[in-house]
Design an enzyme around this catalytic site. Structure first.
Site, mmCIF file in Angstrom:
data_model
loop_
_atom_site.group_PDB
_atom_site.id
_atom_site.type_symbol
_atom_site.label_atom_id
_atom_site.label_comp_id
_atom_site.label_asym_id
_atom_site.label_seq_id
_atom_site.Cartn_x
_atom_site.Cartn_y
_atom_site.Cartn_z
ATOM 1 N N HIS A 19 -8.560 11.267 0.460
ATOM 2 C CA HIS A 19 -7.831 10.016 0.350
ATOM 3 C C HIS A 19 -6.503 10.152 1.087
ATOM 4 O O HIS A 19 -5.814 9.175 1.349
ATOM 5 C CB HIS A 19 -7.592 9.646 -1.124
ATOM 6 C CG HIS A 19 -7.054 8.272 -1.321
ATOM 7 N ND1 HIS A 19 -5.709 8.012 -1.436
ATOM 8 C CD2 HIS A 19 -7.672 7.066 -1.400
ATOM 9 C CE1 HIS A 19 -5.519 6.700 -1.597
ATOM 10 N NE2 HIS A 19 -6.691 6.109 -1.571
ATOM 11 N N HIS A 70 0.809 -1.223 0.000
ATOM 12 C CA HIS A 70 0.000 0.000 0.000
ATOM 13 C C HIS A 70 0.842 1.273 0.000
ATOM 14 O O HIS A 70 0.312 2.381 -0.127
ATOM 15 C CB HIS A 70 -0.921 -0.021 1.230
ATOM 16 C CG HIS A 70 -2.095 0.880 1.139
ATOM 17 N ND1 HIS A 70 -2.274 1.966 1.976
ATOM 18 C CD2 HIS A 70 -3.156 0.882 0.303
ATOM 19 C CE1 HIS A 70 -3.405 2.579 1.674
ATOM 20 N NE2 HIS A 70 -3.958 1.943 0.662
#
Length: 646
Positions: free
Chosen positions: A504, A275
């Site tokens: 985000h 990630h």
């Protein structure tokens, strides 16, 4: 009985100049409804009755927001944002923005008297009056003062540190030599120009003569990336470290340039992901290290609130090699866990190099302005227990000395995906994030956290409507745990103009007022997979995913060697701070502050564009936290429901 006309709404541009080609909107005594049909460009964010403007013959008017999206009223230099069902009084010459930064109208009263006229607007009979510059200035100052007084009274409870700080990012200017001390927000399409002040796009990162690029991310859209950044096609060596699944990986393999190497790091524990979001760009002058929060896809770089930090570092002098520092160790240790296939690169005028984690020890990171906080999957014990995840953050903070004002000060967790949490783990993470000491060597003490998280209404009324919720992927079973109710706080971002740009970005911080003890910009959401969970009587830390973030700390103010730029012919400028330095009680230290900070802007003050406002405002009883697997029948700004109907 027919109503009589008492004024106009005059269309103006962003410079507040009259739009001569557009008609004025007549205003009559009593309520007037203004909305979607009164603007020239269709905008579904506007309701058909977006505002109700109730006017009186004496020139006064009351504005009520009828629509779901906010409105801004500007009186002189003062601006006030009104949410749905909020009211404000306005006066002659005030500006109304039907959507913040868009659809500008000036309220012009037809009441008699010089102080009721501005900018030579029309009388009842359509005759215009020309005002001399002196009269315009004098009359304008009277109206501005009167209107500002009204709005100040209404704004009193909302202001921080006694002043209005909406749109604080307008004044965020960062010199090249100060960039490593702070970070920037990514540009967002659909926001007014002021909201993108000093913001960056992907093209701003890939500058200069890049010889080698390492791109680390979760999602990678090769087609978009090549179109958004054509320079990538000219870089001789590109290593893409990704987290894509098999179906997307097949597409990447078919569409990538021939010289790209794709690598998915090992995931030894189920349900983990790669990630981390970072870039390492090698130049003839050195290396550019970039840590950011956006996937390499269109919507992440155009529609959402995101952050990016970068700093350039020179090649080490091999004849006078400096010792490594905390940043170098953090970086090379992390890169070593990724286990990419080693390859050889011929870098012009520099020679042949084996590209592995040890290659990145060839650069001098002694002037680094941040510390790296990384997570790697595994069961970490012994010395590795404190190298990763929240235990790494705990270890770094325990080495730091903070001002006494941060004792027991609150914490903020802000992110875009919520894991399956429990109260025991929340206490574990709060303990790590509350670490550190004040000048008298006493621990800072436990801070109370709040979670900044969008409500359903935030998502519904956002730039993307409900579609934004697909990037806030948390299910009801995680969001609606009873113990979480005390943590919820609103996503409110007037300082940066990003209320409608769903986050985000992931940030964690400890604050007091508008001052920050520390600030972390990271890829890590609030989950055990990202931060790790202690096991076996706290002797083992289990982490599932790869994550990477940069930690901003107060540092000693010292003049150091020049900041290096990889894109300005090797030029350098003076900087301040040392690698990983946290300062001490005897030295002058930098102060980390938000854009809303109202103190003196000295060389010791480092402004960080925290995208949300501090202190966070807790949810009201009507606010519902967004979860992406619930059905929402109330239509969004594009007339859609959720899930979308096919």
């Amino acid at each position: 009985m027919p109503r009589f006309q008492v004024g106009h709404l005059v269309p103006v541009n962003k410079n507040l100049e009259k739009e001569a080609s557009l008609p004025k909107l007549p205003l009559f005594h009593g309520p007037n409804f203004i909305g979607r049909n009164d603007v020239t460009v269709p905008d579904k964010r506007l309701s058909r009755k977006h505002i109700a403007l109730t006017t009186s013959p004496d020139g006064s008017a009351d504005l009520l927001v009828e629509g779901m999206n906010p409105v801004v009223v500007r009186s002189g230099e003062l601006r006030k944002k009104l949410s749905s069902r909020e009211k404000a009084s306005i006066s002659n010459g005030d500006i109304v923005e039907l959507i913040p930064g868009q659809h500008f109208f000036k309220y012009v009263s037809s009441a008699s008297g010089d102080n009721k006229r501005t900018f030579g607007e029309a009388n009842d009979d359509g005759e215009s009056e020309k005002l001399t510059p002196k009269r315009m200035r004098n009359q304008g100052s009277k109206d501005d003062a009167k209107s500002s007084t009204k709005l100040k009274g209404e704004n009193k409870d909302n202001n921080r540190e006694g002043q209005c700080v909406d749109e604080a990012i307008r004044h965020f200017r960062v010199k090249d030599d100060e960039l490593p001390h702070t970070f920037k927000l990514l540009k967002v399409q659909g926001l007014p120009a002021w909201a993108n002040t000093n913001s960056v796009s992907i093209g701003d990162v890939f500058q200069g003569d890049v010889l080698l690029a390492v791109l680390s991310n979760y999602m990678v859209d090769v087609d978009w990336l090549m179109s958004a950044c054509p320079k990538l096609a000219k870089i001789p060596y590109v290593l893409v470290i990704h987290g894509e699944g098999d179906s997307r990986l097949d597409h990447m393999k078919r569409n990538k340039p021939a010289n790209w190497i794709l690598h998915k790091p090992p995931l030894p524990i189920s349900f983990g992901t790669h990630h981390s979001k970072a870039m390492l760009l090698v130049y003839p002058q050195g290396v550019r290290v970039v840590v950011h929060t956006a996937n390499l896809i269109y919507v992440d770089w155009n529609n959402k609130s995101q952050g990016l930090w970068m700093q350039d570092f020179p090649w080490k002098d091999q004849n006078n090699s400096k010792r490594g520092c905390g940043f170098e160790t953090d970086l090379t240790d992390y890169l070593g866990t990724l286990k990419w296939p080693e390859f050889t690169a011929n870098l012009p005028a520099l020679g042949n190099f084996s590209i592995n984690s040890a290659f990145f020890k060839r650069f001098d990171y002694s002037n680094a302005r941040v510390r790296l906080i990384a997570s790697v999957p595994g069961y970490h014990t012994g010395p590795s227990l404190k190298k990763w995840g929240h235990m790494k953050l705990r270890t770094v903070l325990q080495e730091c000395v903070f001002d006494k004002e941060f004792q027991r000060s609150p914490l903020v967790y802000q992110f875009s995906s919520l894991g399956s949490l429990d109260e025991k783990w929340m206490a574990e993470v709060a303990s790590s994030m509350s670490s550190g000491f004040s000048e008298d060597k006493t621990p800072l003490g436990l801070g109370e956290p709040l979670i900044v998280w969008p409500t359903v209404e935030d998502v519904r009324c956002s730039l993307e409507g409900y579609a934004a919720g697909s990037a806030i992927p948390s299910p009801i079973k995680n969001v609606e745990k009873a113990f979480l109710k005390k943590y919820w706080a609103k996503w409110k971002a007037s300082d940066t103009g990003r209320c409608p740009a769903m986050p985000h970005i992931k940030t964690f911080t400890r604050y007091n007022g508008q001052r920050l003890a520390w600030f972390l910009l990271t890829s890590a959401n609030l989950s055990k997979a990202a931060w790790g969970a202690l096991q076996k009587n706290n002797s083992q830390l289990m982490i599932r995913s790869y994550e990477l973030g940069v930690l901003f700390l107060p540092s000693d103010v010292k003049e150091e060697g020049g900041e290096v730029s990889c894109t300005s012919n090797g030029g350098s400028v003076k900087g301040k701070g040392k690698c990983g330095s946290s300062g001490n009680s005897e030295a002058t230290k930098t102060k980390l502050v938000t854009l809303a900070w109202q103190g003196g802007k000295t060389s010791e003050v480092i402004q960080l564009p925290v995208p949300y406002e501090l202190p966070p405002k807790p949810y009201s009883s009507e606010d519902v936290p967004w979860s992406w697997d619930r059905r929402y029948s109330k239509k969004d700004v594009y007339g859609q429901v959720w899930p979308p109907q096919l």
